[in-house]
Write a protein that holds these residues in place. Structure first.
Motif, mmCIF file in Angstrom:
data_model
loop_
_atom_site.group_PDB
_atom_site.id
_atom_site.type_symbol
_atom_site.label_atom_id
_atom_site.label_comp_id
_atom_site.label_asym_id
_atom_site.label_seq_id
_atom_site.Cartn_x
_atom_site.Cartn_y
_atom_site.Cartn_z
ATOM 1 N N ASN A 22 18.374 -6.891 -2.492
ATOM 2 C CA ASN A 22 17.253 -6.418 -3.310
ATOM 3 C C ASN A 22 17.117 -4.897 -3.256
ATOM 4 O O ASN A 22 16.841 -4.247 -4.265
ATOM 5 N N LEU A 23 17.319 -4.343 -2.064
ATOM 6 C CA LEU A 23 17.200 -2.886 -1.899
ATOM 7 C C LEU A 23 18.283 -2.145 -2.680
ATOM 8 O O LEU A 23 18.097 -0.987 -3.067
ATOM 9 N N ALA A 24 19.416 -2.814 -2.907
ATOM 10 C CA ALA A 24 20.552 -2.163 -3.580
ATOM 11 C C ALA A 24 20.425 -2.166 -5.107
ATOM 12 O O ALA A 24 21.266 -1.587 -5.794
ATOM 13 N N ILE A 25 19.380 -2.772 -5.644
ATOM 14 C CA ILE A 25 19.265 -2.877 -7.098
ATOM 15 C C ILE A 25 18.977 -1.523 -7.771
ATOM 16 O O ILE A 25 19.646 -1.169 -8.745
ATOM 17 N N PRO A 26 18.034 -0.702 -7.294
ATOM 18 C CA PRO A 26 17.803 0.599 -7.958
ATOM 19 C C PRO A 26 19.040 1.493 -7.892
ATOM 20 O O PRO A 26 19.682 1.600 -6.840
ATOM 21 N N VAL A 27 19.348 2.130 -8.999
ATOM 22 C CA VAL A 27 20.557 2.966 -9.097
ATOM 23 C C VAL A 27 20.591 4.034 -8.006
ATOM 24 O O VAL A 27 21.633 4.266 -7.385
ATOM 25 N N VAL A 28 19.444 4.671 -7.745
ATOM 26 C CA VAL A 28 19.430 5.781 -6.788
ATOM 27 C C VAL A 28 19.679 5.309 -5.343
ATOM 28 O O VAL A 28 20.021 6.129 -4.481
ATOM 29 N N ASN A 29 19.513 4.026 -5.078
ATOM 30 C CA ASN A 29 19.717 3.529 -3.707
ATOM 31 C C ASN A 29 21.169 3.221 -3.386
ATOM 32 O O ASN A 29 21.557 3.183 -2.212
ATOM 33 N N LYS A 30 21.982 2.974 -4.412
ATOM 34 C CA LYS A 30 23.342 2.471 -4.183
ATOM 35 C C LYS A 30 24.187 3.436 -3.347
ATOM 36 O O LYS A 30 24.762 3.056 -2.332
ATOM 37 N N ALA A 87 10.725 -5.792 -1.465
ATOM 38 C CA ALA A 87 11.750 -5.106 -2.269
ATOM 39 C C ALA A 87 11.935 -5.767 -3.637
ATOM 40 O O ALA A 87 13.049 -5.952 -4.108
ATOM 41 N N ARG A 88 10.810 -6.086 -4.278
ATOM 42 C CA ARG A 88 10.907 -6.748 -5.581
ATOM 43 C C ARG A 88 10.611 -5.799 -6.745
ATOM 44 O O ARG A 88 10.575 -6.232 -7.892
ATOM 45 N N ASN A 89 10.400 -4.537 -6.444
ATOM 46 C CA ASN A 89 10.330 -3.556 -7.544
ATOM 47 C C ASN A 89 10.978 -2.257 -7.079
ATOM 48 O O ASN A 89 11.072 -1.978 -5.875
ATOM 49 N N ASP A 90 11.445 -1.484 -8.046
ATOM 50 C CA ASP A 90 12.237 -0.290 -7.737
ATOM 51 C C ASP A 90 11.479 0.707 -6.864
ATOM 52 O O ASP A 90 12.054 1.300 -5.936
ATOM 53 N N GLY A 91 10.214 0.900 -7.149
ATOM 54 C CA GLY A 91 9.431 1.886 -6.387
ATOM 55 C C GLY A 91 9.398 1.564 -4.908
ATOM 56 O O GLY A 91 9.634 2.440 -4.058
ATOM 57 N N ASN A 92 9.121 0.303 -4.586
ATOM 58 C CA ASN A 92 9.098 -0.113 -3.179
ATOM 59 C C ASN A 92 10.462 0.046 -2.532
ATOM 60 O O ASN A 92 10.584 0.488 -1.391
ATOM 61 N N CYS A 93 11.516 -0.349 -3.277
ATOM 62 C CA CYS A 93 12.888 -0.274 -2.743
ATOM 63 C C CYS A 93 13.267 1.167 -2.405
ATOM 64 O O CYS A 93 13.826 1.448 -1.336
ATOM 65 N N HIS A 109 11.295 3.712 -1.809
ATOM 66 C CA HIS A 109 10.496 4.185 -0.671
ATOM 67 C C HIS A 109 11.078 3.662 0.642
ATOM 68 O O HIS A 109 11.226 4.426 1.623
ATOM 69 N N MET A 110 11.410 2.389 0.693
ATOM 70 C CA MET A 110 11.904 1.793 1.950
ATOM 71 C C MET A 110 13.257 2.360 2.357
ATOM 72 O O MET A 110 13.493 2.631 3.542
ATOM 73 N N VAL A 111 14.138 2.541 1.383
ATOM 74 C CA VAL A 111 15.460 3.105 1.712
ATOM 75 C C VAL A 111 15.306 4.542 2.213
ATOM 76 O O VAL A 111 15.943 4.946 3.193
ATOM 77 N N ASP A 112 14.434 5.299 1.580
ATOM 78 C CA ASP A 112 14.214 6.692 2.003
ATOM 79 C C ASP A 112 13.567 6.784 3.383
ATOM 80 O O ASP A 112 13.631 7.825 4.039
ATOM 81 N N ASN A 113 12.948 5.698 3.821
ATOM 82 C CA ASN A 113 12.259 5.717 5.112
ATOM 83 C C ASN A 113 12.968 4.906 6.194
ATOM 84 O O ASN A 113 12.353 4.493 7.181
ATOM 85 N N GLY A 114 14.274 4.679 5.992
ATOM 86 C CA GLY A 114 15.108 4.171 7.077
ATOM 87 C C GLY A 114 15.177 2.670 7.294
ATOM 88 O O GLY A 114 15.675 2.217 8.322
ATOM 89 N N ILE A 115 14.746 1.874 6.324
ATOM 90 C CA ILE A 115 14.769 0.423 6.516
ATOM 91 C C ILE A 115 16.191 -0.124 6.587
ATOM 92 O O ILE A 115 16.462 -1.121 7.270
ATOM 93 N N VAL A 116 17.115 0.543 5.892
ATOM 94 C CA VAL A 116 18.497 0.036 5.838
ATOM 95 C C VAL A 116 19.116 -0.037 7.231
ATOM 96 O O VAL A 116 19.764 -1.021 7.588
ATOM 97 N N GLN A 117 18.909 1.001 8.027
ATOM 98 C CA GLN A 117 19.482 1.012 9.378
ATOM 99 C C GLN A 117 18.904 -0.119 10.225
ATOM 100 O O GLN A 117 19.622 -0.750 11.004
ATOM 101 N N GLU A 143 0.823 -1.229 0.000
ATOM 102 C CA GLU A 143 0.000 0.000 0.000
ATOM 103 C C GLU A 143 0.848 1.267 0.000
ATOM 104 O O GLU A 143 0.653 2.170 0.837
ATOM 105 N N GLY A 144 1.810 1.307 -0.917
ATOM 106 C CA GLY A 144 2.648 2.497 -1.025
ATOM 107 C C GLY A 144 3.538 2.746 0.181
ATOM 108 O O GLY A 144 4.005 3.864 0.411
ATOM 109 N N GLY A 145 3.766 1.699 0.971
ATOM 110 C CA GLY A 145 4.606 1.831 2.165
ATOM 111 C C GLY A 145 3.860 2.375 3.365
ATOM 112 O O GLY A 145 4.439 2.578 4.430
#
Length: 596
Positions: free
Chosen positions: A376-384, A333-339, A341-349, A300-302
């Motif tokens: 999976n989260l590292a796949i989108p270019v902007v997340n790397k 994290a199976r599509n770029d949009g979700n990835c 969103h999750m990285v921008d909202n602190g899931i990595v930490q 649901e869009g995170g």
């Protein structure tokens, strides 16, 4: 659960001699005299059955059937043998009609004899399956129960017969029965065991998807209090939830809310049943997320409540919830949009904190799951770049000493995704001697093809993305060149290509340093073979020629090239159907002609 229709044969009560619902009490053993009487009565009953079978309402027929049931209760195997030899099984087919008052008893007898393996084929040969399947449409609950037992025992452990039942349309019939008779515990159990076993067959999934099985199961699940009953429904849900259509149906029917409620109730319990229920519920939750549509609906869009609840599992003290939470994130994290969103909202930490709790003697499954999520989260270019800045590479490198192949595999994949087009990070990692030495070691892990393949690919990626002389020198000194040369012969074109590009960079930037290793690895001979092979992909031929042009800058390698008649092979490629290959062939031919 094993793939057998109605496996739990003994959980159903049997009819007593009068045709009513009996109990599970053991029969009183007869005396020797009584046993003789039973034997005589049985023989007489079998004879009469053949005579009276045409009159299904006669008292004589009822008496014969009662006698058979009594005999089966005393000695099932011996009585079954006598029934088979008498030819009465064929008579039973004509007695299995909804109108007959004897139908439940006949089905009960069939269920009892089919408990013996040697009686199952004779039951099939007697043509009992079609009339039994028809009886599933009747309204009498006792008939339905005994019919279910009979079909279950006949088809026990036979995929062929179970498939036959599916083709005869039992699935929609049984789903309908579950809805109608949900207050009847025995019939409900019969349906559930049947579903659990039929669902193991792939051919059943499509039929189930066209019924309201998801709605019925969720409705039934919500009513259950006892652990055993919930477990039985779970055993049906698990194989059904492997189908993407049914996944979505289960989500829409409200199963996820039921699962989350179970997790909440059992997470702090140390009772064995609660621990088992927690595992089953969280595992099933992860399974539902494997479907693209069901996953996206729950994301649901995170902002979805389900997604938020799953996030709260990651810092939990329960290893099971940590595992399920990390796997759920990996699935979200199976599509770029979700990835993104999750990285921008602190899931990595959160994932890094989880990994940090499992560095020393950690839980391998949790390590594997958390690394899967990060990969999976590292796949989108902007997340790397964001993930590199957050320290993900350093967190992952802590597991470099792991001896567990699943962890090694995900570790390698995560690093490879992180450095894609990230020159600075690739150079930093490529100069890490401990990492490179470990990669070289894993390149020889022949027992673990996945680890070996990922190690080779990361070794190549370090060179391709850094284009650094220091990285090349580190790899040469660690003995990595021979593995890159071997990688050029891989059966996978993408790996061949990655190896050739990395080797071309080595030849262009540090040929003198790598010269001896390239010679020892017989690179020139391998390139000759790749160019001569008509099956080589165009990009492989192109990059092989680029590499040849770079190698002739080395005197010993140039001699090898001249000794193998490359000119002849390359000249043929000038007429290649791929224009890029043809052009490179012309350039390579000119270069070789000048050097010869």
């Amino acid at each position: 659960m094993p793939a057998c229709f109605l496996r739990k044969i003994e959980t159903f009560f049997f009819s007593n001699a009068n045709g009513g619902r009996g109990t599970n009490k053991l029969p009183t053993l007869p005396s020797l005299g009584q046993a003789r009487v039973y034997a005589d009565n049985l023989s007489e009953a079998l004879k009469k059955l053949k005579i009276t079978s045409t009159d299904s309402t006669s008292d004589s027929l009822e008496g014969c059937l009662d006698c058979l049931l009594q005999a089966l209760a005393q000695n099932n195997m011996e009585t079954s043998e006598k029934i088979q030899k008498s030819g009465v099984l064929q008579v039973f087919a004509s007695l299995l009609t909804p109108q007959s008052s004897c139908t439940a008893k006949v089905a009960n007898i069939i269920a009892e004899v089919a408990r013996n393996e040697f009686m199952r084929n004779p039951c099939v040969d007697a043509g009992l399956i079609p009339p039994l399947v028809q009886l599933l449409n009747c309204k009498d609950q006792e008939v339905l129960l005994q019919t279910g037992r009979a079909l279950g025992n006949i088809c026990y452990d036979s995929h062929t017969l179970q498939s036959q039942l599916i083709n005869m349309g039992v699935i929609p019939t049984l789903v309908k029965l579950l809805g109608i008779h949900c207050q009847n515990a025995a019939l409900t159990e019969m349906c559930l065991v049947a579903f659990g076993n039929l669902a193991e067959l792939e051919s059943s999934k499509e039929q189930f998807a066209y019924t309201n099985i998801a709605e019925e199961l969720v409705k039934l699940f919500k009513k259950q209090i006892e652990h055993d009953k919930k477990e039985m429904i779970f055993e049906v849900l698990a194989p059904l939830a492997e189908n993407d259509v049914i996944k979505l149906q289960l989500v829409e029917a409200g199963l996820v809310e039921c699962l989350l409620e179970i997790v909440q109730k059992t997470v702090d319990s140390d009772k064995e049943d609660d621990i088992a229920e927690l595992k089953t519920a969280s595992d099933l939750m992860v399974l539902l997320l494997l479907g693209d549509e069901s996953m996206q609906k729950l994301f649901e869009g995170g902002k979805g409540s389900v997604f938020q609840r799953v996030l709260s599992w990651i810092p939990s003290n329960s290893h099971q919830l940590q595992l399920a939470g990390a796997l759920a994130i990996a699935n979200f994290a199976r599509n770029d949009g979700n990835c993104i969103h999750m990285v921008d909202n602190g899931i990595v930490q959160k994932l890094m904190d989880l990994l940090d709790r499992h560095v020393e003697d950690g839980n391998v499954t949790v390590q594997h799951a958390a690394l899967s999520a990060l990969r999976n989260l590292a796949i989108p270019v902007v997340n790397k770049a964001k993930m590199l800045s957050a320290g993900v590479a350093e967190a992952v490198l802590k597991f470099l000493r792991s001896e567990m192949p699943p962890v090694q595999f995900k570790l390698l994949g995560t690093l490879r995704m992180l450095i894609d087009a990230q020159a600075e990070a690739a150079e930093q990692l490529g100069k890490n001697v401990k990492l490179v030495e470990r990669l070289v070691e894993w390149c020889e892990a022949k027992d673990h093809a996945g680890v070996m393949g990922e190690s080779n690919r990361l070794l190549s990626a370090l060179i391709r993305h850094s284009k650094s002389k220091d990285v090349i020198r580190t790899i040469v000194q660690s003995g990595g060149i021979k593995h890159l040369v071997t990688m050029a012969t891989s059966e996978h074109v993408i790996m061949q290509n990655e190896a050739l590009v990395a080797l071309a960079l080595i030849a262009a930037l540090e040929l003198v340093t790598a010269e001896k290793d390239l010679e020892n690895a017989q690179l020139v001979q391998i390139l000759h073979r790749l160019l001569s092979d008509d099956r080589s992909a165009p990009e492989i031929k192109y990059n092989s020629m680029v590499l040849i042009c770079a190698l002739i800058g080395s005197e010993p390698l140039q001699k090898e090239v001249q000794s193998m008649a490359f000119l002849e092979v390359v000249s043929k490629l000038r007429s290649h159907e791929n224009k890029t290959v043809a052009q490179q062939a012309s350039l390579t031919e000119q270069r070789l002609a000048v050097e010869s």
